[in-house]
Design a protein around this motif. Structure first.
Motif, PDB file in Angstrom:
ATOM      1  N   LEU A   1       6.567  35.257  46.507  1.00 22.18           N
ATOM      2  CA  LEU A   1       5.313  35.124  45.679  1.00 22.18           C
ATOM      3  C   LEU A   1       5.610  37.002  44.880  1.00 22.18           C
ATOM      4  CD1 LEU A   1       3.383  33.356  43.714  1.00 22.18           C
ATOM      5  CD2 LEU A   1       1.782  33.455  45.149  1.00 22.18           C
TER       6      LEU A   1
ATOM      7  N   ALA B   1       8.025  37.918  42.882  1.00 23.33           N
ATOM      8  CA  ALA B   1       9.062  36.534  42.193  1.00 23.33           C
ATOM      9  C   ALA B   1       7.640  37.439  40.549  1.00 23.33           C
ATOM     10  CB  ALA B   1       8.844  35.577  42.094  1.00 23.33           C
ATOM     11  N   MET B   2       6.529  37.293  40.687  1.00 23.03           N
ATOM     12  CA  MET B   2       5.797  38.344  39.740  1.00 23.03           C
ATOM     13  C   MET B   2       6.142  39.312  39.304  1.00 23.03           C
ATOM     14  SD  MET B   2       3.687  35.599  39.628  1.00 23.03           S
ATOM     15  CE  MET B   2       3.841  33.930  40.160  1.00 23.03           C
TER      16      MET B   2
ATOM     17  N   ALA C   1       8.905  39.024  37.052  1.00 23.40           N
ATOM     18  CA  ALA C   1       8.543  38.660  35.726  1.00 23.40           C
ATOM     19  C   ALA C   1       7.910  39.856  34.592  1.00 23.40           C
ATOM     20  CB  ALA C   1       7.839  36.782  35.578  1.00 23.40           C
TER      21      ALA C   1
ATOM     22  N   TYR D   1      -1.931  37.327  42.641  1.00 24.43           N
ATOM     23  CA  TYR D   1      -1.538  35.772  41.652  1.00 24.43           C
ATOM     24  C   TYR D   1      -2.203  34.638  42.530  1.00 24.43           C
ATOM     25  CZ  TYR D   1       0.995  31.918  39.889  1.00 24.43           C
ATOM     26  OH  TYR D   1       1.077  30.976  39.019  1.00 24.43           O
ATOM     27  N   LEU D   2      -2.187  34.923  43.564  1.00 25.32           N
ATOM     28  CA  LEU D   2      -3.603  33.026  44.210  1.00 25.32           C
ATOM     29  C   LEU D   2      -4.495  33.395  43.362  1.00 25.32           C
ATOM     30  CD1 LEU D   2      -1.910  33.216  47.438  1.00 25.32           C
ATOM     31  CD2 LEU D   2      -1.161  31.780  45.180  1.00 25.32           C
TER      32      LEU D   2
ATOM     33  N   TYR E   1      -1.319  34.870  36.731  1.00 25.03           N
ATOM     34  CA  TYR E   1      -0.223  36.174  36.332  1.00 25.03           C
ATOM     35  C   TYR E   1      -1.441  37.136  35.114  1.00 25.03           C
ATOM     36  CZ  TYR E   1       3.808  37.135  33.608  1.00 25.03           C
ATOM     37  OH  TYR E   1       4.755  38.357  32.937  1.00 25.03           O
TER      38      TYR E   1
ATOM     39  N   LYS F   1      -0.199  41.167  35.727  1.00 24.81           N
ATOM     40  CA  LYS F   1       0.387  41.477  34.954  1.00 24.81           C
ATOM     41  C   LYS F   1       0.102  43.673  34.808  1.00 24.81           C
ATOM     42  CE  LYS F   1       1.172  41.771  30.009  1.00 24.81           C
ATOM     43  NZ  LYS F   1       1.177  40.541  28.533  1.00 24.81           N
TER      44      LYS F   1
ATOM     45  N   ALA G   1      12.877  35.169  34.025  1.00 26.88           N
ATOM     46  CA  ALA G   1      12.927  35.940  34.884  1.00 26.88           C
ATOM     47  C   ALA G   1      11.162  35.313  34.781  1.00 26.88           C
ATOM     48  CB  ALA G   1      12.000  37.004  34.468  1.00 26.88           C
ATOM     49  N   MET G   2      10.577  34.069  33.939  1.00 23.75           N
ATOM     50  CA  MET G   2      10.388  33.096  33.712  1.00 23.75           C
ATOM     51  C   MET G   2      10.199  32.144  34.594  1.00 23.75           C
ATOM     52  SD  MET G   2       7.467  35.538  32.538  1.00 23.75           S
ATOM     53  CE  MET G   2       7.926  36.831  31.602  1.00 23.75           C
TER      54      MET G   2
ATOM     55  N   GLY H   1      12.204  32.508  37.369  1.00 24.60           N
ATOM     56  CA  GLY H   1      11.981  32.504  38.593  1.00 24.60           C
ATOM     57  C   GLY H   1      10.202  31.996  39.252  1.00 24.60           C
ATOM     58  N   ALA H   2       9.425  32.370  38.124  1.00 24.48           N
ATOM     59  CA  ALA H   2       7.967  33.250  39.041  1.00 24.48           C
ATOM     60  C   ALA H   2       7.207  31.402  38.511  1.00 24.48           C
ATOM     61  CB  ALA H   2       7.495  34.189  38.097  1.00 24.48           C
TER      62      ALA H   2
ATOM     63  N   ALA I   1       8.541  29.811  42.149  1.00 25.33           N
ATOM     64  CA  ALA I   1       8.475  30.401  42.994  1.00 25.33           C
ATOM     65  C   ALA I   1       7.235  30.103  43.651  1.00 25.33           C
ATOM     66  CB  ALA I   1       8.634  32.293  43.116  1.00 25.33           C
ATOM     67  N   ALA I   2       5.998  30.656  42.504  1.00 30.78           N
ATOM     68  CA  ALA I   2       4.431  30.043  42.513  1.00 30.78           C
ATOM     69  C   ALA I   2       4.490  28.681  42.995  1.00 30.78           C
ATOM     70  CB  ALA I   2       3.742  30.514  41.439  1.00 30.78           C
TER      71      ALA I   2
ATOM     72  N   PHE J   1       5.843  28.446  46.571  1.00 35.33           N
ATOM     73  CA  PHE J   1       4.661  28.269  47.497  1.00 35.33           C
ATOM     74  C   PHE J   1       3.417  27.487  47.659  1.00 35.33           C
ATOM     75  CE2 PHE J   1       1.304  30.622  48.820  1.00 35.33           C
ATOM     76  CZ  PHE J   1       1.077  32.055  48.997  1.00 35.33           C
TER      77      PHE J   1
ATOM     78  N   ARG K   1      14.198  27.814  45.902  1.00 37.74           N
ATOM     79  CA  ARG K   1      14.634  28.379  44.769  1.00 37.74           C
ATOM     80  C   ARG K   1      16.142  28.275  43.873  1.00 37.74           C
ATOM     81  NH1 ARG K   1      11.830  33.419  42.513  1.00 37.74           N
ATOM     82  NH2 ARG K   1      13.120  34.530  43.524  1.00 37.74           N
TER      83      ARG K   1
ATOM     84  N   TYR L   1       2.774  33.576  29.844  1.00 35.20           N
ATOM     85  CA  TYR L   1       3.024  32.695  30.978  1.00 35.20           C
ATOM     86  C   TYR L   1       2.434  30.906  30.903  1.00 35.20           C
ATOM     87  CZ  TYR L   1       3.426  32.437  35.937  1.00 35.20           C
ATOM     88  OH  TYR L   1       4.093  32.093  37.384  1.00 35.20           O
TER      89      TYR L   1
END
Lengths: 245, 245
Positions: free
Chosen positions: A63, A66-67, A70, A140-141, A145, A149, B66-67, B69-70, B73-74, B77, B92, B145
């Motif tokens: 996870l 991936a973040m 991005a 992230y969890l 996002y 960032k 990229a977005m 993918g994120a 992924a989330a 997960f 993915r 996002y």
């Protein structure tokens, strides 16, 4: 979560050491500290979630990776206007290289928070980067996002992502040249003097000697500029040797 | 942006066709339509931004990829609690495969919005997926996002991401078995009959014949259940042949 609670409880309440240390690393207060506890739980503990699935940070790495991808992509998209798709991809892979992530995780000393059932010496070199990715997954969890960032800007982009360096652009030819001369045990001398002549604005001229030979000359409105231009000219004279090709 | 304006202006104001079509594809009103205009501007037009850099959708593909993918992924997960890092990565890559993205772009008929200087027949097969990625990049620039996430759920995850299918889990052994019999030109027959016996609840029994031989039997509280159980038993009899190992 009862298994993980036993391990972390003593330090996980809002005044606990783990909570405080996380807050200082993150730059914000965790909402649900259990995500961060998981980010430091190694598989060697053999913990399981209630549904029987393993409880450790490995999925969080996926996870976080991936973040990270991005956020870095969005940054490079804005910062490198001249880069095409392939170029941006290449730059991103430099920023998120395993080596770089290991450095980042190691600098934050993330390993000190790990809970594991094997001696710390037995972790591979990638443990630092893995924990760093898992930490981003936990963010992230916990906060989504925008906080990922924020954290990535604070810990990676602002301190380390230097577009000029990443692009391999040379910022100061003078410093590159001096460094090379020192390494190669060559003498160098900038002979810089006012040389306004018939110009209305003051001008400076410079003669750049390497090993007592004039290699380049330049003239500009400041000493600094003149020396930089002469250095650039000298750089191109020695380019193959400087770049080791 | 004056170059792009000339091409899109007539259809880009809030009542224009392009704006309305984007709104319908996106599921929300664009704030700054110019991002979406860029997402459909092909390099063959040779447009340039004010800073001299090329103006087309190629860089947006990088951002959109990229977005995507994120967000995927989330989602994975959360949805695949039992999957480890490597497994999630593999899943993915199935979702965001070039083939899948091309299907998605093609289904939305994104090609109709493209502005290019070459005939549409000359685009390669990947044009659909490329435009789809660029569109996601434009959404990120326009709305950030959360809207990327919303769009990806609407257009990919909700309609297409079926975890059971992705995992290759078999939902109906009966249908797998029938398909295999038909392919292998084998006859099959479910001989299903009521068989409550001394049970208080109604029961059904089934004998499953393949090529006129009884391969499996089962008994359950509905015909459907009994046939599925018998099929599963038969599946394991022929597993290696069915899976072609």
């Amino acid at each position: 979560m009862s298994a993980i609670k036993k391990i972390f409880t003593s330090r996980s309440n809002a005044n606990g050491i783990f909570f405080m240390r996380m807050q200082s690393i993150l730059g914000f207060k965790p909402k649900d500290i259990s995500h961060y506890e998981k980010a430091f739980t190694h598989r060697s503990l053999g913990l399981k979630k209630e549904d029987g699935n393993p409880l450790n940070y490995e999925r969080l790495e996926f996870l976080g990776d991936a973040m990270l991808g991005a956020v870095i992509a969005a940054h490079l998209f804005e910062a490198v206007q001249g880069g095409n798709e392939g170029y941006l991809t290449k730059m991103r892979s430099k920023v998120v290289s395993r080596k770089h992530l290991n450095e980042l995780g190691s600098e934050l000393n993330l390993l000190r928070y790990i809970k594991a059932n094997i001696p710390k010496e037995n972790f591979g070199a990638n443990i630092h980067g893995n924990l760093f990715e898992a930490l981003i997954g936990a963010i992230y969890l916990d906060r989504g996002y925008p906080y990922c960032k924020k954290f990535i800007y604070k810990r990676i982009i602002n301190p380390y992502v230097d577009i000029e360096k990443l692009e391999g652009r040379i910022i100061s030819y003078k410093s590159v040249l001096i460094e090379w001369c020192q390494k190669e045990k060559k003498t160098f001398k900038f002979d810089t003097f006012e040389d306004t002549g018939k110009d209305t604005v003051k001008h400076f001229a410079v003669k750049l000697y390497i090993d007592d030979k004039i290699i380049a000359k330049a003239r500009a409105t400041s000493k600094k500029k003149a020396e930089e231009i002469a250095s650039k000219r000298a750089f191109y004279v020695f380019q193959r040797q400087i770049e080791g090709k």
